[in-house]
Design an enzyme around this catalytic site. Structure first.
Site, short mmCIF file in Angstrom:
data_model
loop_
_atom_site.label_atom_id
_atom_site.label_comp_id
_atom_site.label_asym_id
_atom_site.label_seq_id
_atom_site.Cartn_x
_atom_site.Cartn_y
_atom_site.Cartn_z
N ARG A 236 1.08 -1.14 0.06
CA ARG A 236 0.17 0.42 0.11
C ARG A 236 1.18 0.74 -0.14
NH1 ARG A 236 -3.61 -3.27 -1.21
NH2 ARG A 236 -5.36 -3.68 -0.47
N GLU A 265 -4.97 6.77 -4.06
CA GLU A 265 -5.21 6.47 -5.41
C GLU A 265 -6.60 6.12 -5.98
OE1 GLU A 265 -4.28 2.40 -5.42
OE2 GLU A 265 -2.37 1.93 -4.71
N HIS A 291 -1.61 -0.32 -9.79
CA HIS A 291 -2.43 -0.62 -8.38
C HIS A 291 -3.33 -2.48 -9.32
CE1 HIS A 291 -3.86 -0.90 -4.49
NE2 HIS A 291 -3.52 -2.85 -5.12
P1 NAD Z 1 -0.22 -11.71 4.73
O1 NAD Z 1 -1.26 -10.82 6.09
O2 NAD Z 1 -0.27 -12.58 4.21
O3 NAD Z 1 1.03 -11.20 5.03
C1 NAD Z 1 1.50 -9.88 5.68
C2 NAD Z 1 3.13 -10.07 6.79
O4 NAD Z 1 3.07 -8.77 7.52
C3 NAD Z 1 1.96 -10.95 8.23
O5 NAD Z 1 3.72 -12.14 7.24
C4 NAD Z 1 2.49 -10.17 8.93
O6 NAD Z 1 3.29 -11.05 10.14
C5 NAD Z 1 3.15 -9.05 8.40
N1 NAD Z 1 3.46 -7.67 9.21
C6 NAD Z 1 2.46 -6.81 9.87
N2 NAD Z 1 2.54 -5.92 10.22
C7 NAD Z 1 4.45 -5.94 10.01
C8 NAD Z 1 5.03 -4.86 10.48
N3 NAD Z 1 4.78 -3.73 11.04
N4 NAD Z 1 6.80 -5.04 9.64
C9 NAD Z 1 6.81 -6.72 9.73
N5 NAD Z 1 5.80 -7.02 9.34
C10 NAD Z 1 4.50 -7.03 9.90
O7 NAD Z 1 -0.14 -10.02 3.44
P2 NAD Z 1 -0.64 -10.80 2.19
O8 NAD Z 1 -1.10 -11.51 1.56
O9 NAD Z 1 1.42 -10.92 1.91
O10 NAD Z 1 -0.08 -9.36 1.42
C11 NAD Z 1 0.44 -7.84 1.59
C12 NAD Z 1 -0.36 -6.62 1.42
O11 NAD Z 1 -0.38 -6.58 -0.07
C13 NAD Z 1 -1.51 -6.59 2.09
O12 NAD Z 1 -1.80 -6.47 3.08
C14 NAD Z 1 -2.52 -5.70 0.72
O13 NAD Z 1 -2.40 -4.47 1.45
C15 NAD Z 1 -0.59 -6.12 -0.50
N6 NAD Z 1 -2.01 -6.11 -1.84
C16 NAD Z 1 -1.53 -5.93 -3.18
C17 NAD Z 1 -1.97 -6.29 -3.88
C18 NAD Z 1 -1.77 -5.11 -5.14
O14 NAD Z 1 -2.38 -5.55 -6.32
N7 NAD Z 1 -1.14 -4.83 -5.26
C19 NAD Z 1 -2.69 -7.65 -4.24
C20 NAD Z 1 -2.63 -8.21 -2.84
C21 NAD Z 1 -2.35 -7.83 -1.80
#
Ligand code: NAD
Length: 323
Positions: A236, A265, A291
């Site tokens: 994000r 966005e 995105h």
């Molecule tokens: P997920 O929940 O599987 O993994 C997120 C990880 O971040 C977890 O392991 C968590 O422990 C860790 N985390 C949380 N807070 C933290 C911090 N302060 N420091 C370090 N680690 C921390 O999520 P995911 O499926 O891997 O997706 C990650 C992010 O990607 C989503 O939250 C979403 O915002 C974004 N995303 C973007 C798109 C896109 O189209 N650009 C698509 C899917 C997801």
């Protein structure tokens, strides 16, 4: 009993198989609306289906006491006021936590790798030059991944896939994720974000946006980086301080960045005045995509069908309970 009224706010490309599932749940309207139009019609609906186009905040939610369910085929939920929804008994059905299913969805990880490679091999600029009938090999020399260190901030679904890609490109893997209990054998788990920033070459961000991750990468963090460092962000926009990133790119504090997300966005005025977009118009060490990481035909169809079935199960369970 009256049929449930369902508003699908992002109907473009919504797949036929998901349509037939939701049309069995109630009467569905497929409508492209702006925020003001949404405010007017929302009180007529029981169920709202969105992706990321709309901010479903308190101002929107307090206009209706009829809405019972919001369905979003996303893992990030920062576009919905979850606290207000919960308080007012609006269920939010999403992909968050659907670990087994999500492990089969590859789109965001693949796009992360695509923009990483595009940046370090100058692919957008090289292709633009070819379109001008020039064939300049020396100008577009890139850097290799083999032997470099990939630093992952967040080791969840996407971060863990990126670690595997990095490994297969011959990279060493650093991870900063104090909360993940996923298997990390063969990788280097670091206790502090600063450790990761100091010891990695390419840093890729895969954390959710929340109050702890907002501006996680700001001026202080960027100061720890060196002129060969690269940052990738497909999570994000708000996780990075954009002005600090522009400054770091301008001053060559870091080598480059590739992003799929920016601040605000959903607001065209913000896009028009975004400092990173402005910078990218005249500098080649930053690339930005709009995105689209999660946007493949395969992953969108899969997630739409999954969420339609999840909605169907939820509605059935609710009616069993209330009936
Ligand atoms: P997920 O929940 O599987 O993994 C997120 C990880 O971040 C977890 O392991 C968590 O422990 C860790 N985390 C949380 N807070 C933290 C911090 N302060 N420091 C370090 N680690 C921390 O999520 P995911 O499926 O891997 O997706 C990650 C992010 O990607 C989503 O939250 C979403 O915002 C974004 N995303 C973007 C798109 C896109 O189209 N650009 C698509 C899917 C997801």
């Amino acid at each position: 009993m009256k049929p449930l009224q369902i508003l699908n706010l992002e109907p473009e490309g919504y797949c036929d198989s998901a349509k037939s599932i939701i049309e069995n749940i109630g009467k569905v309207d497929y409508r492209l609306l702006n925020r003001n139009q949404l405010k007017t019609v929302l009180p007529k609906y029981d169920i709202l289906i969105v992706r990321l186009k709309h901010q479903i905040d308190k101002e929107i939610l307090e206009l209706t006491d009829r809405l019972k369910i919001i369905v979003t085929a996303t893992t990030g939920l920062d576009h919905i006021d979850l606290e207000y929804a919960t308080k007012n008994n609006v269920a939010v059905l999403s992909l968050k936590g659907e670990l087994e299913f999500l492990d089969s969805v590859q789109a965001t990880a693949e796009h992360t790798w695509a923009i990483l490679l595009s940046l370090i091999r100058n692919i957008p600029q090289a292709f633009s030059s070819v379109k001008n009938n020039t064939w300049e090999r020396d100008k577009y020399k890139g850097i290799e991944l083999h032997g470099k260190t990939l630093g992952l901030i967040g080791y969840g679904r996407i971060g863990s896939k990126i670690a595997k890609y990095g490994k297969s490109f011959g990279m060493k893997i650093n991870i900063y994720d104090p909360y993940s209990d996923r298997e990390m054998t063969g990788y280097n788990k670091l206790p502090m974000l600063s450790d990761l920033l100091i010891t990695s070459d390419i840093i890729s961000i895969h954390v959710p946006l929340d109050k702890n991750t907002q501006r996680l990468i700001g001026q202080d963090e960027l100061t720890l980086l060196s002129p060969t460092n690269i940052i990738i962000n497909t999570s994000r926009g708000e996780i990075i301080d954009e002005q600090a990133l522009v400054n770091a790119l301008k001053s060559k504090q870091i080598a480059g960045a590739a992003l799929d997300v920016i601040h605000n966005e959903r607001d065209q005025n913000s896009i028009n005045t975004n400092v990173l977009i402005e910078y990218s118009k005249t500098n080649s060490n930053l690339i930005i995509t709009p995105h689209i990481s999660g946007a493949t035909y395969e992953s969108m169809e899969k997630t739409e069908v999954f969420m339609a079935n999840k909605l169907s199960d939820f509605v059935r369970a609710e009616s069993t309970l209330s009936g």
